[in-house]
Write an enzyme that holds these catalytic residues in place. Structure first.
Site, mmCIF file in Angstrom:
data_model
loop_
_atom_site.group_PDB
_atom_site.id
_atom_site.type_symbol
_atom_site.label_atom_id
_atom_site.label_comp_id
_atom_site.label_asym_id
_atom_site.label_seq_id
_atom_site.Cartn_x
_atom_site.Cartn_y
_atom_site.Cartn_z
ATOM 1 N N ASN A 149 42.807 15.697 34.790
ATOM 2 C CA ASN A 149 43.997 16.025 34.689
ATOM 3 C C ASN A 149 44.209 14.883 33.301
ATOM 4 O OD1 ASN A 149 45.091 17.676 36.470
ATOM 5 N ND2 ASN A 149 45.203 16.243 38.124
ATOM 6 N N CYS A 171 42.570 23.659 39.814
ATOM 7 C CA CYS A 171 43.315 22.712 40.607
ATOM 8 C C CYS A 171 43.619 23.497 42.051
ATOM 9 C CB CYS A 171 44.640 22.568 39.844
ATOM 10 S SG CYS A 171 46.070 21.545 40.961
ATOM 11 N N HIS A 172 43.837 22.666 43.094
ATOM 12 C CA HIS A 172 43.840 23.197 44.266
ATOM 13 C C HIS A 172 45.637 23.468 44.733
ATOM 14 C CE1 HIS A 172 43.150 18.767 45.317
ATOM 15 N NE2 HIS A 172 44.517 18.928 45.245
ATOM 16 N N HIS A 201 50.356 22.567 37.893
ATOM 17 C CA HIS A 201 51.594 21.723 38.609
ATOM 18 C C HIS A 201 52.976 22.367 38.653
ATOM 19 C CE1 HIS A 201 48.506 17.677 38.690
ATOM 20 N NE2 HIS A 201 48.219 19.119 39.306
ATOM 21 N N ARG A 268 68.153 10.200 47.775
ATOM 22 C CA ARG A 268 68.302 11.626 48.435
ATOM 23 C C ARG A 268 66.996 12.353 48.886
ATOM 24 N NH1 ARG A 268 69.475 17.167 47.255
ATOM 25 N NH2 ARG A 268 69.044 16.848 45.008
#
Length: 440
Positions: A149, A171-172, A201, A268
């Site tokens: 990355n 990428c997994h 991503h 939150r």
């Protein structure tokens, strides 16, 4: 290709290398492969070599295993080159967090976008250029499978700086997102049908079905019933955008301007600031455990990881058709994203190689977010290609989460601080300080 040569660049990432080897040797047709390992760290290379031999024995593989301090010897005549390098290792990663934090920036993972992602790319590019030149000269027919990355930045740079065409970023995140979603809705993974597309991503689940039934409806019911599910960034994004993102909440929070700059949202949505540093420490501890176990003759766990690279290699060697998700230059695969950007789409794989499939147009709200992501990516690549240090600052100014937190003066200051901190890891033309000089 009875004994394909598979070169591991950055093999000292021992835990990752172990998983990939376990996957490779699970295929009978790959048990005789030539596994060539390279790392610049002698101890890590020796550990990777010992681990590879242990896994080969455990999997009853008649593999040829060689270890190389010389990268060119490792790459020469390879059929596949797997890149897992992390330039600067733990110290550089810690810098990627500590320096921005001192300037008021929050990060969770810091390896894709944001100031951390920008400088992770910039310190990786000089290595990628050398690696690409080695592959072009010594193994021109090889497929370069990149795991390092920031994925989109690295693949775009490789394509534009080296001219290599057989480059795929792996990428997994899509696979594991769909595993998790299938478990959440109570349908076996092998029975679901799905399709995703976008950027690494930040891809989107465009189709999620079971025997023709839309599983998004079941997901909506579960979210409505469970207040804790609603405290996840990716669920919050799904409820507002209509499509589920294919990366964790920690990652997803960094690519948009809505969350990390607000204390209330951090609370939150339970965002773990600096979470990646704990992962890095865990990886170092795992390496030490592996090294010590091998030295003592203790057993190692040999577990597969379901990564894409071994599946791709098996499909090319045997002709077995598969579909994987790969990161490749767009070139019209997604109509409403830049043609030169790197996108993540389903790819067909067989003996002829990796063949990306066309995804058409994304829903406009998704494309809008992906375009912002690719704008940052493009500016970072341009900074390196054209020796333009101002584009580093332009990339940080364009980055959604950074721009939501800092003034432009502070953005230029943090970029200067990162240039100082990373020093010789950057190409010389980019080691320029520009804070206070808006005209460059």
């Amino acid at each position: 290709m009875t004994r394909p040569k598979i070169a591991f660049i950055g093999a000292g990432s021992v835990e990752f290398t172990q998983g990939l080897l376990a996957d490779l040797f699970a295929f009978p047709e790959l048990k005789r492969a030539h596994i060539a390992l390279h790392d610049i760290d002698a101890e890590r290379l020796a550990t990777a070599d010992a681990a590879a031999r242990y896994i080969a024995e455990e999997r009853a593989a008649d593999a040829r295993i060689t270890a190389h301090r010389d990268r060119r010897a490792c790459v020469a005549d390879a059929d596949f080159v797997l890149n897992t390098v992390n330039i600067g290792m733990r110290d550089a990663t810690r810098t990627d967090f500590d320096v921005p934090a001192r300037h008021g920036l929050r990060q969770t993972i810091g390896d894709t976008l944001g100031v951390g992602g920008v400088f992770r790319a910039l310190r990786t590019f000089p290595f990628l250029k050398r690696l690409g030149e080695d592959v072009a000269e010594l193994s021109p027919d090889a497929w370069l499978l990149n795991y390092t990355n920031p994925m989109a930045m690295n693949v775009q740079y490789l394509a534009q700086a080296t001219g290599l065409t057989r480059v795929v970023g792996l990428c997994h995140s899509v696979y594991w997102t769909m595993r998790d979603l299938s478990e959440l809705v109570g349908v076996p993974y092998d029975e679901i049908t799905y399709r995703a597309a976008g950027v690494n991503h930040q891809s989107w689940v465009l189709r999620f079905e079971h025997r023709g039934r839309d599983l998004y409806r079941r997901l909506d019911e579960l979210i409505a019933e469970d207040a804790q599910l609603r405290r996840r960034v990716r669920v919050d994004m799904y409820r507002r955008l209509g499509y589920y993102p294919t990366e964790t909440s920690e990652h997803s929070s960094e690519y948009v301007p809505w969350y990390l700059s607000h204390d209330s949202e951090v609370e939150r949505l339970r965002l773990p600031i600096g979470a990646y540093l704990d992962m890095v420490d865990d990886n170092v501890a795992a390496y030490h455990e592996t090294r010590d176990a091998l030295a003592q003759g203790a057993p190692l766990a040999v577990e597969g990881t379901m990564e894409y690279a071994p599946q791709i290699i098996h499909s090319m060697v045997t002709g077995t058709p598969r579909t994987v998700y790969g990161n490749v230059p767009n070139g019209g695969l997604i109509d409403n994203l830049p043609a030169h950007g790197v996108v993540e789409v389903p790819c067909l794989v067989d003996a002829s190689g990796v063949q990306p499939t066309r995804a058409g147009s994304l829903p406009p709200q998704l494309a809008a977010l992906n375009r912002a992501y690719l704008s940052v990516t493009d500016l970072v690549v341009r900074a390196a290609l054209y020796d333009e240090p101002r584009h580093i600052r332009h990339a940080a100014m364009t980055d959604p989460a950074t721009a939501a937190t800092l003034t432009v003066d502070r953005i230029w200051e943090v970029c200067d601080a990162m240039v100082r901190a990373h020093g010789d890891l950057l190409q010389p033309s980019l080691r320029v300080l520009l804070a206070g000089r808006a005209d460059g």
